[in-house]
Design a protein around this motif. Structure first.
Motif, PDB file in Angstrom:
ATOM      1  N   GLY A   1      -8.383  27.255 -13.525  1.00 30.29           N
ATOM      2  CA  GLY A   1      -9.534  26.014 -13.584  1.00 30.29           C
ATOM      3  C   GLY A   1      -8.808  24.835 -13.690  1.00 30.29           C
ATOM      4  O   GLY A   1      -9.102  23.827 -13.033  1.00 30.29           O
ATOM      5  N   ARG A   2      -7.489  24.815 -14.676  1.00 22.93           N
ATOM      6  CA  ARG A   2      -6.801  23.433 -14.583  1.00 22.93           C
ATOM      7  C   ARG A   2      -6.296  23.019 -13.437  1.00 22.93           C
ATOM      8  O   ARG A   2      -6.378  21.805 -12.878  1.00 22.93           O
ATOM      9  N   GLU A   3      -5.585  23.880 -12.715  1.00 24.31           N
ATOM     10  CA  GLU A   3      -5.050  23.637 -11.321  1.00 24.31           C
ATOM     11  C   GLU A   3      -6.069  23.124 -10.385  1.00 24.31           C
ATOM     12  O   GLU A   3      -5.719  22.152  -9.538  1.00 24.31           O
ATOM     13  N   GLN A   4      -7.096  23.942 -10.297  1.00 29.02           N
ATOM     14  CA  GLN A   4      -8.169  23.391  -9.322  1.00 29.02           C
ATOM     15  C   GLN A   4      -8.604  21.888  -9.835  1.00 29.02           C
ATOM     16  O   GLN A   4      -8.790  21.141  -8.786  1.00 29.02           O
ATOM     17  N   ALA A   5      -8.844  21.724 -11.182  1.00 30.62           N
ATOM     18  CA  ALA A   5      -9.224  20.158 -11.645  1.00 30.62           C
ATOM     19  C   ALA A   5      -8.335  19.170 -11.140  1.00 30.62           C
ATOM     20  O   ALA A   5      -8.447  18.004 -10.638  1.00 30.62           O
ATOM     21  N   LEU A   6      -6.818  19.702 -11.145  1.00 25.70           N
ATOM     22  CA  LEU A   6      -5.908  18.504 -10.920  1.00 25.70           C
ATOM     23  C   LEU A   6      -5.793  18.420  -9.564  1.00 25.70           C
ATOM     24  O   LEU A   6      -5.342  17.540  -8.946  1.00 25.70           O
ATOM     25  N   LEU A   7      -5.946  19.714  -8.699  1.00 30.57           N
ATOM     26  CA  LEU A   7      -6.040  19.587  -7.178  1.00 30.57           C
ATOM     27  C   LEU A   7      -6.991  18.691  -6.733  1.00 30.57           C
ATOM     28  O   LEU A   7      -6.744  17.521  -5.941  1.00 30.57           O
ATOM     29  N   ASN A   8      -8.296  18.502  -7.409  1.00 31.56           N
ATOM     30  CA  ASN A   8      -9.403  17.605  -7.268  1.00 31.56           C
ATOM     31  C   ASN A   8      -9.109  16.232  -7.496  1.00 31.56           C
ATOM     32  O   ASN A   8      -9.151  15.288  -6.689  1.00 31.56           O
ATOM     33  N   LEU A   9      -8.427  16.006  -8.609  1.00 30.35           N
ATOM     34  CA  LEU A   9      -8.001  14.766  -9.150  1.00 30.35           C
ATOM     35  C   LEU A   9      -7.013  14.132  -7.911  1.00 30.35           C
ATOM     36  O   LEU A   9      -7.303  13.013  -7.620  1.00 30.35           O
ATOM     37  N   TYR A  10      -5.898  14.879  -7.534  1.00 31.52           N
ATOM     38  CA  TYR A  10      -4.851  14.396  -6.576  1.00 31.52           C
ATOM     39  C   TYR A  10      -5.508  14.136  -5.359  1.00 31.52           C
ATOM     40  O   TYR A  10      -5.300  13.136  -4.641  1.00 31.52           O
ATOM     41  N   CYS A  11      -6.386  14.976  -4.694  1.00 30.63           N
ATOM     42  CA  CYS A  11      -6.872  14.804  -3.576  1.00 30.63           C
ATOM     43  C   CYS A  11      -7.930  13.512  -3.354  1.00 30.63           C
ATOM     44  O   CYS A  11      -7.912  13.000  -2.298  1.00 30.63           O
ATOM     45  N   ASN A  12      -8.476  13.319  -4.750  1.00 32.55           N
ATOM     46  CA  ASN A  12      -9.478  12.099  -4.451  1.00 32.55           C
ATOM     47  C   ASN A  12      -8.830  10.783  -4.857  1.00 32.55           C
ATOM     48  O   ASN A  12      -9.301   9.853  -5.503  1.00 32.55           O
ATOM     49  N   CYS A  13      -7.326  10.837  -5.491  1.00 33.59           N
ATOM     50  CA  CYS A  13      -6.436   9.617  -5.877  1.00 33.59           C
ATOM     51  C   CYS A  13      -6.860   8.685  -4.920  1.00 33.59           C
ATOM     52  O   CYS A  13      -6.055   9.048  -3.889  1.00 33.59           O
ATOM     53  N   GLN A  14      -6.942   7.559  -5.219  1.00 31.47           N
ATOM     54  CA  GLN A  14      -6.838   6.275  -4.442  1.00 31.47           C
ATOM     55  C   GLN A  14      -5.329   5.636  -4.783  1.00 31.47           C
ATOM     56  O   GLN A  14      -5.538   4.367  -4.496  1.00 31.47           O
ATOM     57  N   PHE A  15      -4.220   6.191  -5.146  1.00 30.17           N
ATOM     58  CA  PHE A  15      -3.149   5.628  -5.317  1.00 30.17           C
ATOM     59  C   PHE A  15      -2.583   4.982  -4.222  1.00 30.17           C
ATOM     60  O   PHE A  15      -2.022   5.746  -3.212  1.00 30.17           O
ATOM     61  N   GLY A  16      -2.570   3.736  -4.018  1.00 29.88           N
ATOM     62  CA  GLY A  16      -2.103   2.996  -3.001  1.00 29.88           C
ATOM     63  C   GLY A  16      -1.718   1.485  -3.312  1.00 29.88           C
ATOM     64  O   GLY A  16      -2.239   1.023  -4.011  1.00 29.88           O
ATOM     65  N   MET A  17      -0.772   1.120  -2.306  1.00 30.19           N
ATOM     66  CA  MET A  17      -0.379  -0.390  -2.495  1.00 30.19           C
ATOM     67  C   MET A  17       0.008  -0.845  -0.999  1.00 30.19           C
ATOM     68  O   MET A  17       0.491  -0.408  -0.365  1.00 30.19           O
ATOM     69  N   SER A  18      -0.639  -1.976  -0.667  1.00 26.19           N
ATOM     70  CA  SER A  18      -0.610  -2.762   0.697  1.00 26.19           C
ATOM     71  C   SER A  18       0.617  -3.069   0.791  1.00 26.19           C
ATOM     72  O   SER A  18       1.313  -3.556  -0.311  1.00 26.19           O
ATOM     73  N   PRO A  19       1.093  -3.169   1.972  1.00 27.77           N
ATOM     74  CA  PRO A  19       2.459  -3.669   2.406  1.00 27.77           C
ATOM     75  C   PRO A  19       2.598  -5.202   1.854  1.00 27.77           C
ATOM     76  O   PRO A  19       3.633  -5.553   1.224  1.00 27.77           O
ATOM     77  N   ALA A  20       1.276  -5.823   2.221  1.00 30.42           N
ATOM     78  CA  ALA A  20       1.534  -7.339   1.899  1.00 30.42           C
ATOM     79  C   ALA A  20       1.529  -7.636   0.117  1.00 30.42           C
ATOM     80  O   ALA A  20       2.379  -8.594  -0.100  1.00 30.42           O
ATOM     81  N   ASP A  21       0.909  -6.825  -0.580  1.00 28.72           N
ATOM     82  CA  ASP A  21       0.855  -6.839  -1.993  1.00 28.72           C
ATOM     83  C   ASP A  21       2.405  -6.280  -2.552  1.00 28.72           C
ATOM     84  O   ASP A  21       2.987  -7.043  -3.271  1.00 28.72           O
ATOM     85  N   PHE A  22       3.054  -5.306  -1.801  1.00 29.06           N
ATOM     86  CA  PHE A  22       4.451  -5.018  -2.186  1.00 29.06           C
ATOM     87  C   PHE A  22       5.305  -6.036  -1.839  1.00 29.06           C
ATOM     88  O   PHE A  22       6.171  -6.130  -2.598  1.00 29.06           O
ATOM     89  N   TYR A  23       5.262  -6.309  -0.709  1.00 33.65           N
ATOM     90  CA  TYR A  23       5.946  -7.549  -0.186  1.00 33.65           C
ATOM     91  C   TYR A  23       5.972  -8.849  -1.157  1.00 33.65           C
ATOM     92  O   TYR A  23       6.990  -9.477  -1.328  1.00 33.65           O
ATOM     93  N   ALA A  24       4.806  -9.184  -1.383  1.00 33.49           N
ATOM     94  CA  ALA A  24       4.678 -10.431  -2.550  1.00 33.49           C
ATOM     95  C   ALA A  24       5.305  -9.947  -3.608  1.00 33.49           C
ATOM     96  O   ALA A  24       5.487 -11.029  -4.470  1.00 33.49           O
ATOM     97  N   LYS A  25       5.212  -8.660  -4.253  1.00 28.81           N
ATOM     98  CA  LYS A  25       5.671  -8.394  -5.538  1.00 28.81           C
ATOM     99  C   LYS A  25       7.048  -8.122  -5.511  1.00 28.81           C
ATOM    100  O   LYS A  25       7.933  -8.789  -6.613  1.00 28.81           O
ATOM    101  N   TRP A  26       7.761  -7.645  -4.692  1.00 29.20           N
ATOM    102  CA  TRP A  26       9.265  -7.294  -4.572  1.00 29.20           C
ATOM    103  C   TRP A  26       9.970  -8.204  -3.488  1.00 29.20           C
ATOM    104  O   TRP A  26       9.427  -8.143  -2.364  1.00 29.20           O
TER     105      TRP A  26
END
Length: 102
Positions: A8-33
């Motif tokens: 159950g733990r692994e399934q819940a973490l899999l769902n969390l990972y698959c639905n994660c919207q972790f991302g940064m646009s190239p423009a935002d990255f370029y503006a920051k760094w």
């Protein structure tokens, strides 16, 4: 090595990972760094011409794929948080034959 079953733990973490919207646009990255298009390409694992197209304001411009947004967010996260990450976790996250920063 024997295969481990997903509980159950692994399934819940899999769902969390698959639905994660972790991302940064190239423009935002370029503006920051202070990075070049070549460095962004190295981070994303794509060509510099692909990165150039992300920044074009023309019909030939193309949005980056989700995997590239994730890789930029991961690099941003590492640059912001690398030192506080415990060494054993750093070694698991960033396996390499090359020396890791300490």
């Amino acid at each position: 090595m024997s295969l481990r079953n997903l509980g159950g733990r692994e399934q819940a973490l899999l769902n969390l990972y698959c639905n994660c919207q972790f991302g940064m646009s190239p423009a935002d990255f370029y503006a920051k760094w202070n990075v070049t298009h070549a460095q962004i390409a190295a981070i994303c694992g794509c060509s510099e011409s692909t990165v150039d197209r992300w920044f074009q304001r023309s019909r030939s411009s193309q949005p980056p794929e989700t995997i590239y947004l994730r890789r930029l967010a991961e690099m941003d996260f590492l640059w912001e948080n690398y030192e506080p990450i415990p060494t054993p976790i750093r070694q698991q996250l960033c396996r390499s034959d090359r020396r890791q920063p300490s």
